[in-house]
Design a protein around this motif. Sequence first.
Motif, PDB file in Angstrom:
ATOM      1  N   PHE A 208       0.841  -1.248  -0.081  1.00  0.00           N
ATOM      2  CA  PHE A 208       0.012   0.087  -0.060  1.00  0.00           C
ATOM      3  C   PHE A 208       1.001   1.507   0.162  1.00  0.00           C
ATOM      4  CE2 PHE A 208      -2.328  -3.331   2.171  1.00  0.00           C
ATOM      5  CZ  PHE A 208      -3.512  -3.639   1.432  1.00  0.00           C
ATOM      6  N   GLY A 209       2.165   1.233  -0.086  1.00  0.00           N
ATOM      7  CA  GLY A 209       2.921   2.188  -0.261  1.00  0.00           C
ATOM      8  C   GLY A 209       2.722   3.103  -1.351  1.00  0.00           C
ATOM      9  N   THR A 210       3.462   4.362  -1.717  1.00  0.00           N
ATOM     10  CA  THR A 210       3.465   5.144  -2.741  1.00  0.00           C
ATOM     11  C   THR A 210       3.764   4.286  -3.810  1.00  0.00           C
ATOM     12  OG1 THR A 210       4.141   6.952  -1.477  1.00  0.00           O
ATOM     13  CG2 THR A 210       4.204   7.079  -3.716  1.00  0.00           C
ATOM     14  N   ASN A 211       4.870   3.684  -3.884  1.00  0.00           N
ATOM     15  CA  ASN A 211       5.004   2.694  -5.193  1.00  0.00           C
ATOM     16  C   ASN A 211       4.834   1.253  -4.843  1.00  0.00           C
ATOM     17  OD1 ASN A 211       6.674   4.899  -6.656  1.00  0.00           O
ATOM     18  ND2 ASN A 211       7.914   4.559  -4.583  1.00  0.00           N
ATOM     19  N   GLY A 212       4.074   0.938  -4.124  1.00  0.00           N
ATOM     20  CA  GLY A 212       3.466  -0.456  -3.977  1.00  0.00           C
ATOM     21  C   GLY A 212       2.663  -1.066  -4.996  1.00  0.00           C
ATOM     22  N   THR A 213       2.379  -2.210  -4.466  1.00  0.00           N
ATOM     23  CA  THR A 213       1.367  -3.205  -5.524  1.00  0.00           C
ATOM     24  C   THR A 213       0.177  -2.398  -5.827  1.00  0.00           C
ATOM     25  OG1 THR A 213       2.450  -5.168  -4.501  1.00  0.00           O
ATOM     26  CG2 THR A 213       0.522  -5.308  -6.062  1.00  0.00           C
ATOM     27  N   LEU A 214      -0.491  -1.879  -4.906  1.00  0.00           N
ATOM     28  CA  LEU A 214      -1.593  -1.264  -5.082  1.00  0.00           C
ATOM     29  C   LEU A 214      -1.822  -0.142  -6.265  1.00  0.00           C
ATOM     30  CD1 LEU A 214      -4.995  -1.189  -4.559  1.00  0.00           C
ATOM     31  CD2 LEU A 214      -4.612   0.436  -2.677  1.00  0.00           C
TER      32      LEU A 214
ATOM     33  N   GLY B  94      10.487  -6.746  -7.820  1.00  0.00           N
ATOM     34  CA  GLY B  94       9.039  -6.736  -8.629  1.00  0.00           C
ATOM     35  C   GLY B  94       9.078  -7.336  -9.819  1.00  0.00           C
ATOM     36  N   LEU B  95       7.933  -7.721 -10.493  1.00  0.00           N
ATOM     37  CA  LEU B  95       7.830  -8.325 -12.011  1.00  0.00           C
ATOM     38  C   LEU B  95       8.316  -7.436 -12.958  1.00  0.00           C
ATOM     39  CD1 LEU B  95       4.129  -9.856 -11.203  1.00  0.00           C
ATOM     40  CD2 LEU B  95       6.294 -11.078 -11.128  1.00  0.00           C
ATOM     41  N   GLY B  96       8.183  -6.089 -12.990  1.00  0.00           N
ATOM     42  CA  GLY B  96       8.579  -5.331 -13.993  1.00  0.00           C
ATOM     43  C   GLY B  96      10.039  -5.596 -14.376  1.00  0.00           C
ATOM     44  N   ASP B  97      10.954  -5.342 -12.990  1.00  0.00           N
ATOM     45  CA  ASP B  97      12.358  -5.137 -13.222  1.00  0.00           C
ATOM     46  C   ASP B  97      12.985  -5.840 -12.280  1.00  0.00           C
ATOM     47  OD1 ASP B  97      14.722  -4.146 -14.047  1.00  0.00           O
ATOM     48  OD2 ASP B  97      14.525  -2.369 -12.846  1.00  0.00           O
ATOM     49  N   PRO B  98      12.785  -7.325 -12.435  1.00  0.00           N
ATOM     50  CA  PRO B  98      13.503  -8.102 -11.376  1.00  0.00           C
ATOM     51  C   PRO B  98      14.927  -8.080 -10.982  1.00  0.00           C
ATOM     52  CG  PRO B  98      13.000  -9.258 -13.468  1.00  0.00           C
ATOM     53  CD  PRO B  98      12.505  -7.983 -13.523  1.00  0.00           C
ATOM     54  N   THR B  99      15.503  -8.156 -10.196  1.00  0.00           N
ATOM     55  CA  THR B  99      16.790  -7.883  -9.505  1.00  0.00           C
ATOM     56  C   THR B  99      17.205  -8.666  -8.419  1.00  0.00           C
ATOM     57  OG1 THR B  99      18.574  -6.408  -8.946  1.00  0.00           O
ATOM     58  CG2 THR B  99      16.409  -5.788  -8.483  1.00  0.00           C
ATOM     59  N   LEU B 100      18.497  -9.057  -8.298  1.00  0.00           N
ATOM     60  CA  LEU B 100      18.878  -9.646  -7.102  1.00  0.00           C
ATOM     61  C   LEU B 100      19.794  -8.631  -6.029  1.00  0.00           C
ATOM     62  CD1 LEU B 100      19.966 -13.139  -8.362  1.00  0.00           C
ATOM     63  CD2 LEU B 100      17.980 -12.403  -6.868  1.00  0.00           C
TER      64      LEU B 100
END
Length: 630
Positions: A188-194, A395-401
């Motif tokens: 629910f954050g500004t850049n969150g999933t919702l 995230g799904l858009g830009d996966p990274t480790l």
Amino acid sequence: MDRGVGAAGREQLTRVTDWLSRAGGRLADDADRLVLPVVGAATVLVLGVVFYYPVWTVFAEAFGDAAEPIRDVLVSEFYVGAAHGLFAHPARVPGDVLAWLASVRVHAAWTGLAPDVWVSYPSVRKGLFGFTAWQAALSTVASVALGLPGAYVLARFEFPGRRTLKSLTILPFVLPSIMVVAGFVATFGTNGTLNGVLTTLGLGKVELLYTLEIVVLAHAFYNAPLVTRMVTSAWENVDASAVETARSLGASPLRAFTDVVAPQLLPALAASAVLTFVFTFMTFPIVLGLGGLQLATVEVWLYARVQQFDVETAAALATLETVVSLGLTYVYLRYEARRTGGGAGNPLPRQRLFALDANDLRSALVRAGIGIYGVVAAVVFLAPLASMVLASVGGLGDPTLEWWRFLLEKQADSRTQPAVAVWNSLRFGVGALALALPMGVVVAAFSARGGRGRKVADAVLMAPIAVSGIVVGFGMLQSLVFGVELFGYRVSVVGAAVVVAAHAIAGYPFVVRNVAPMLTAVDDRLVESARALGASRARALWDVELPLVWPGVLAGAAFAFALSIGEFDSTVVLASSSDVYTMPVALERYLVDRAAGPSVGPAAAMGTILLAVTAASFVVIDRVGGRYRP
């Protein structure tokens, strides 16, 4: 002559050997008999040193100087709102109440005034305690609203995965609350999933962090499963024959429910609501992480006062909160005592959920309602955890480790090293388990087989479960950490030792609650037979009882370890030294540091590790059959 002397010597040696053997046997028997009393005395000593004495120092500080710190809080409108007049100027209270009533406008139907005059109440300042109670009440309502449908589904329907879902209702007792905060920030954050979903749909973003709504929702995440668990248990204990009798006498299904079923559910519902109110009244990590000081509860403000070294105010707040929490706990115990103890001999039959007739209107409505509830439950319960795991890999858009590498690498510019936090959590967890497990088993043995005065002793020994971790941590800080004068020397306990002690105190009641019911169920004749054959109480416990209740011991151990791994309240107070922070403390620091950047990745990665440890503990608890009943 030599042979005579040798024979006499051998005879004397034999007598000495026999005497030593008998003496050794008596010493072994005495030691065997003393094991349980000694461990019990050590348990009481540990409780006295690391719990009762620190909490007593808090009370002593609050009641110092003729209880001036407590009076300062009670007469402050900031702390108690409009109720401050009761303590500041009690003689003016009746006049203040009359003046407030005179300012209330009532509906035209009652006065004959113009029809647009409606009830209007002037605002009343709640104060810190009032707001804490208000958010707890809202959280309780939300938890009940979210938990009751789940109880209905689990109690009345049979479907694949039902047992697993029912087992998952135990998760609030092992999920670290600061990890839940990380999940809610990721969702629910500004850049969150919702907001990501809303942006994809072409809608505007919403700002939910640092609002009362998100705090209440997070509390519902935590406490709705508690409501579900307790009400489901009560529902499964309803006797079907009583319902059938009511139906045979002409009662409709609704009337049978309201007259027969509902009265048997109310004690469990009331108990779960009171317990939820207690938990949310003493809330700390969720409000700290999702609400901040602008939505501060008593616990959050108490922590802020400790950070500012305002010891007197912190002690007064801790004392008043403890009094309120103990009173609420007493109310809960009264309700809990009314709950049905045993299972129903003829429980209500469960319907097969997927066998409901789709052409029947009532069945269709039930299935639609359950479907809607499933979607809501998935958003509330699954989205935060899934979002946290996704955020840990970008995230799904830009996966990274990147954030997992962050946890593995030494951070030159950070005061919180991830590897140190993980190592500390693991070793503190093992240390707390080594202390909490024997304490819990001994207390459980006394609780199950104790004699007169057992209930009073149980209340004394189980008191840590009713006292806030912040209060315990604050008491340890100003007593054990700052040091105590003993025989002219200043003795202090710092570093890992004090943190392990705090974790053990928090965990051992859960060992007791898992082991004691199983020990009570062991046939007394088995123990009496062992004692009749010469076994001491400790030997009977070790050889007879513990092998029969090992699932409860193992489940209690898993609880104690999981609670130590996720413990935040007392640890964040005690972790003033840079080398004793744990994963939850590190996670909270990463959440605070996110202000320097948009990513919640470091906190999400640390939260995912916590989730993995929690899941492993849950599997142990669930599989071995140990069960905790709140």
